[in-house]
Design a protein around this motif. Structure first.
Motif, short mmCIF file in Angstrom:
data_model
loop_
_atom_site.label_atom_id
_atom_site.label_comp_id
_atom_site.label_asym_id
_atom_site.label_seq_id
_atom_site.Cartn_x
_atom_site.Cartn_y
_atom_site.Cartn_z
N PRO A 91 0.84 -1.21 0.00
CA PRO A 91 0.00 0.00 0.00
C PRO A 91 0.86 1.25 0.00
O PRO A 91 1.91 1.32 0.64
CB PRO A 91 -0.79 -0.13 1.30
N LEU A 92 0.42 2.25 -0.75
CA LEU A 92 1.18 3.50 -0.86
C LEU A 92 0.20 4.63 -1.15
O LEU A 92 -0.70 4.48 -1.99
CB LEU A 92 2.22 3.40 -1.98
N VAL A 93 0.39 5.75 -0.46
CA VAL A 93 -0.45 6.93 -0.66
C VAL A 93 0.44 8.11 -1.03
O VAL A 93 1.65 8.10 -0.81
CB VAL A 93 -1.29 7.25 0.60
N LEU A 94 -0.18 9.15 -1.58
CA LEU A 94 0.57 10.32 -2.02
C LEU A 94 1.26 11.02 -0.86
O LEU A 94 2.36 11.56 -1.00
CB LEU A 94 -0.38 11.30 -2.73
N ARG A 95 0.63 11.01 0.31
CA ARG A 95 1.19 11.69 1.46
C ARG A 95 2.55 11.13 1.84
O ARG A 95 3.46 11.86 2.25
CB ARG A 95 0.21 11.59 2.64
N GLU A 96 2.73 9.82 1.70
CA GLU A 96 4.00 9.19 2.07
C GLU A 96 5.15 9.69 1.20
O GLU A 96 6.24 10.01 1.69
CB GLU A 96 3.87 7.67 1.96
N ILE A 97 4.92 9.79 -0.11
CA ILE A 97 5.96 10.30 -1.01
C ILE A 97 6.18 11.79 -0.78
O ILE A 97 7.32 12.29 -0.81
CB ILE A 97 5.57 10.04 -2.48
N ALA A 98 5.09 12.53 -0.53
CA ALA A 98 5.21 13.98 -0.30
C ALA A 98 6.05 14.27 0.95
O ALA A 98 6.90 15.16 0.94
CB ALA A 98 3.83 14.61 -0.18
N ASP A 99 5.82 13.53 2.02
CA ASP A 99 6.59 13.75 3.24
C ASP A 99 8.06 13.38 3.05
O ASP A 99 8.95 14.03 3.61
CB ASP A 99 5.99 12.94 4.39
N SER A 121 -2.05 -4.41 -0.33
CA SER A 121 -2.46 -3.44 -1.35
C SER A 121 -3.62 -3.97 -2.16
O SER A 121 -3.72 -5.18 -2.43
CB SER A 121 -1.26 -3.13 -2.26
N SER A 122 -4.49 -3.07 -2.56
CA SER A 122 -5.61 -3.47 -3.42
C SER A 122 -5.11 -3.95 -4.78
O SER A 122 -5.73 -4.82 -5.41
CB SER A 122 -6.57 -2.29 -3.61
N THR A 123 -3.98 -3.43 -5.24
CA THR A 123 -3.39 -3.90 -6.49
C THR A 123 -2.95 -5.35 -6.37
O THR A 123 -3.14 -6.15 -7.30
CB THR A 123 -2.20 -3.02 -6.89
N ALA A 124 -2.36 -5.71 -5.23
CA ALA A 124 -1.95 -7.10 -5.02
C ALA A 124 -3.16 -8.02 -4.97
O ALA A 124 -3.11 -9.15 -5.48
CB ALA A 124 -1.15 -7.21 -3.73
N ILE A 125 -4.25 -7.55 -4.39
CA ILE A 125 -5.46 -8.38 -4.33
C ILE A 125 -6.03 -8.58 -5.72
O ILE A 125 -6.48 -9.69 -6.07
CB ILE A 125 -6.49 -7.72 -3.39
N ARG A 126 -6.01 -7.56 -6.57
CA ARG A 126 -6.48 -7.71 -7.94
C ARG A 126 -5.62 -8.73 -8.69
O ARG A 126 -6.14 -9.55 -9.45
CB ARG A 126 -6.44 -6.36 -8.66
N ALA A 127 -4.31 -8.68 -8.47
CA ALA A 127 -3.44 -9.65 -9.13
C ALA A 127 -3.73 -11.06 -8.67
O ALA A 127 -3.70 -12.01 -9.46
CB ALA A 127 -1.98 -9.29 -8.86
N LEU A 128 -4.04 -11.24 -7.37
CA LEU A 128 -4.39 -12.57 -6.88
C LEU A 128 -5.71 -13.06 -7.47
O LEU A 128 -5.87 -14.25 -7.78
CB LEU A 128 -4.48 -12.55 -5.35
N ILE A 129 -6.66 -12.16 -7.64
CA ILE A 129 -7.94 -12.55 -8.26
C ILE A 129 -7.72 -13.00 -9.70
O ILE A 129 -8.30 -13.99 -10.16
CB ILE A 129 -8.93 -11.37 -8.19
N VAL A 130 -6.84 -12.31 -10.42
CA VAL A 130 -6.52 -12.73 -11.79
C VAL A 130 -5.87 -14.11 -11.79
O VAL A 130 -6.18 -14.97 -12.63
CB VAL A 130 -5.59 -11.69 -12.45
N GLN A 131 -4.98 -14.36 -10.84
CA GLN A 131 -4.33 -15.67 -10.77
C GLN A 131 -5.33 -16.77 -10.44
O GLN A 131 -5.30 -17.86 -11.04
CB GLN A 131 -3.22 -15.65 -9.72
N LEU A 132 -6.22 -16.50 -9.49
CA LEU A 132 -7.19 -17.54 -9.08
C LEU A 132 -8.16 -17.86 -10.21
O LEU A 132 -8.46 -19.03 -10.48
CB LEU A 132 -7.94 -17.07 -7.84
N THR A 133 -8.68 -16.83 -10.88
CA THR A 133 -9.62 -17.09 -11.97
C THR A 133 -8.93 -17.68 -13.19
O THR A 133 -9.53 -18.42 -13.96
CB THR A 133 -10.33 -15.78 -12.37
N GLY A 134 -7.64 -17.37 -13.37
CA GLY A 134 -6.92 -17.95 -14.49
C GLY A 134 -6.60 -19.41 -14.31
O GLY A 134 -6.44 -20.15 -15.29
N ALA A 135 -6.49 -19.87 -13.06
CA ALA A 135 -6.16 -21.27 -12.78
C ALA A 135 -7.38 -22.10 -12.40
O ALA A 135 -7.23 -23.27 -12.02
CB ALA A 135 -5.12 -21.34 -11.67
N GLU A 136 -8.59 -21.53 -12.50
CA GLU A 136 -9.79 -22.26 -12.09
C GLU A 136 -10.19 -23.31 -13.11
O GLU A 136 -9.74 -23.30 -14.27
CB GLU A 136 -10.95 -21.27 -11.89
#
Length: 497
Positions: free
Chosen positions: A385-393, A437-452
């Motif tokens: 997970p990463l937000v704009l505030r972290e890079i700004a600080d 991260s939500s991006t990591a969760i999306r990647a896992l959903i792609v992996q799970l549906t691709g191997a179903e």
């Protein structure tokens, strides 16, 4: 009450023209930046671009001399490593003339230039195709393709007019969306055209290439293609035609049980019909579309180095600017106009702001790569997970500045091309108390549906349970939201025979 004048002193923030330009350049994309730069170059004569695509041709210098390689014989000028030149004026004599194309980097004389020109076509006949300028062929449209077939097939002028009328009514996919009755109603009465004549013209058009053109619906388009498909058994052809003409909605929704009951067939027969239908093209005219693909040019490039990941700017998108030496010297000697002094200041501001823009992009990209090392090493499933505030600080910048930098700026990585905003994402709590991260969760959903299993695909609830087994607490509706964002069909549409 008396009116009076009062003088007060106060402090307030104001955006200077230089700061406004800096903010504007920072939020522009690469394409918009070069468009803005071309406009500024046309308005400000004191600013010139060193990476001009026309700098390899004859040029008229500021003192009236013509720069040409064949007669100058000057030594090759050293390459300038800085993409944005210093704003200090240089002497006009430092202006490098056009350099020849010798392989060892030495400048060629006039005779050598002529020799190089003749060597380009050595070993080729005068009429060799490679020795001629290559001109891009014109795009053949669907209308041109159909009109060419009509000229060969139809001889009667009246029939040609009716055929052309229907061809002009086709959309870009080759479908006739307007009913024949409406086309017939628009014709003048003195033409004396019968509706049956239009039907005959449409039937002839549907026999043209590409197969399926002139269809009035997706069902008719698929039926036309199946009827002309070679090498299909008669029983399978009839079943496929019956499906697309009567049960296309069931077929699209993968209601295989209803199809088998309606057609009185088994899985093997339905599978053969499904194979035939999938060979059809529901958009026969799309191959003649003139859409031009848009290519994204990266602003930064990430490569694997010995000590980690190396981030560098893409020199191909960095304009090389400098102040025109001749005009700058005139201003220094006091011979220039007052307006040119303002233009000189604007040119210096632009060069400084351009350098600051790319420096800021590089700093932000380096900070992103530093925090997303796992992504570059293991892929999207390792995104944190990463937000704009972290890079700004970290960089000491405002959050709005980070937002401008990451918008429409792209990074080329070993995993592909990504917008800088791709590396920012919300977090999802885990059972261990951490964050995913939500991006990591999306990647896992792609992996799970691709191997179903296609015969037994995973439902949203099952995917949520499988993610929970990996420690990620996520609701079923969240899985459905991510799945729809990834354009993955629901479980009913992913089921196969």
């Amino acid at each position: 009450m008396k009116q009076s004048l009062q003088l007060r002193t106060s402090q307030h923030l104001a955006l200077t023209p230089q700061l406004q330009q800096s903010i504007r350049l920072l939020q522009l994309s690469t394409l918009e930046l070069h468009q803005e730069l071309e406009q500024i170059l046309g308005e400000n004569p004191l600013l010139e671009r060193l990476d001009d695509p026309l700098d390899r041709s004859l040029r008229l210098l500021g003192d009236g001399a013509i720069s040409q390689q064949a007669s100058s014989g000057a030594e090759a000028a050293p390459d300038t490593t800085a993409p944005l030149q210093q704003d200090g004026p240089a002497a006009p004599a430092d202006e490098p003339p056009y350099e020849g194309g010798s392989a060892d980097g030495e400048s060629a004389s006039g005779n050598d230039a002529d020799s190089d020109w003749s060597d380009a076509g050595r070993g080729k006949a005068p009429d060799d195709e490679d020795s001629r300028p290559q001109i891009e062929a014109s795009q053949c449209t669907l209308r041109d393709h159909l009109m060419e077939q009509m000229r060969v097939t139809v001889q009667e002028p009246r029939d040609r007019v009716l055929m052309e009328l229907i061809i002009d009514a086709l959309d870009e996919n080759g479908y006739l969306e307007e009913p024949l009755e409406e086309i017939h109603a628009r014709l003048p009465e003195e033409a004396d055209v019968e509706l049956e004549e239009l039907r005959t013209a449409l039937t002839l058009l549907q026999s043209f290439d590409p197969i399926g053109v002139g269809a009035r619906s997706a069902s008719e388009c698929l039926s036309l293609q199946i009827r002309r498909m070679p090498g299909v058994p008669l029983v399978t052809r009839r079943m496929a035609i019956c499906i697309v003409e009567k049960h296309l909605a069931w077929f699209a929704q993968r209601e295989f049980n209803k199809l088998k009951k309606a057609l009185d067939c088994d899985d093997e027969d339905l599978r053969e019909a499904q194979t035939v239908i999938r060979q059809c093209n529901p958009h026969p005219g799309a191959e003649f579309a003139s859409d031009v693909s848009d290519y994204v040019v990266p602003d930064v490039i990430v490569k694997k180095a010995r000590n980690g990941w190396q981030v560098s700017l893409n020199n191909d998108v960095m304009p090389r600017l400098r102040v025109n030496a001749l005009y700058a010297n005139l201003l220094k000697s006091g011979k220039g106009e007052t307006a040119m002094g303002a233009q000189l200041q604007e040119a210096k501001w632009l060069i400084k702001n351009m350098r600051q823009r790319f420096d800021t992009i590089l700093r932000v990209a380096q900070a992103i790569v530093e925090r997303q090392k796992n992504f570059f090493s293991h892929g999207a499933v390792a995104m944190r997970p990463l937000v704009l505030r972290e890079i700004a600080d970290t960089l000491g910048l405002h959050e709005s500045t980070i937002s401008r930098v990451t918008t429409q700026k792209y990074m080329l990585t070993p995993h592909g091309m990504f917008e800088l905003k791709y590396f920012f994402g919300s977090h999802v709590a885990t059972e261990a108390g951490g964050e995913a991260s939500s991006t990591a969760i999306r990647a896992l959903i792609v992996q799970l549906t691709g191997a179903e299993d296609p015969k037994n695909p995973l439902s949203d609830s099952k995917i949520a349970d499988m993610l929970g087994e990996q420690g990620m607490v996520i609701a079923r509706r969240t899985v459905a939201k991510y799945r729809e964002a990834l354009k993955i069909p629901p479980v009913s549409l992913r089921k196969a025979l």
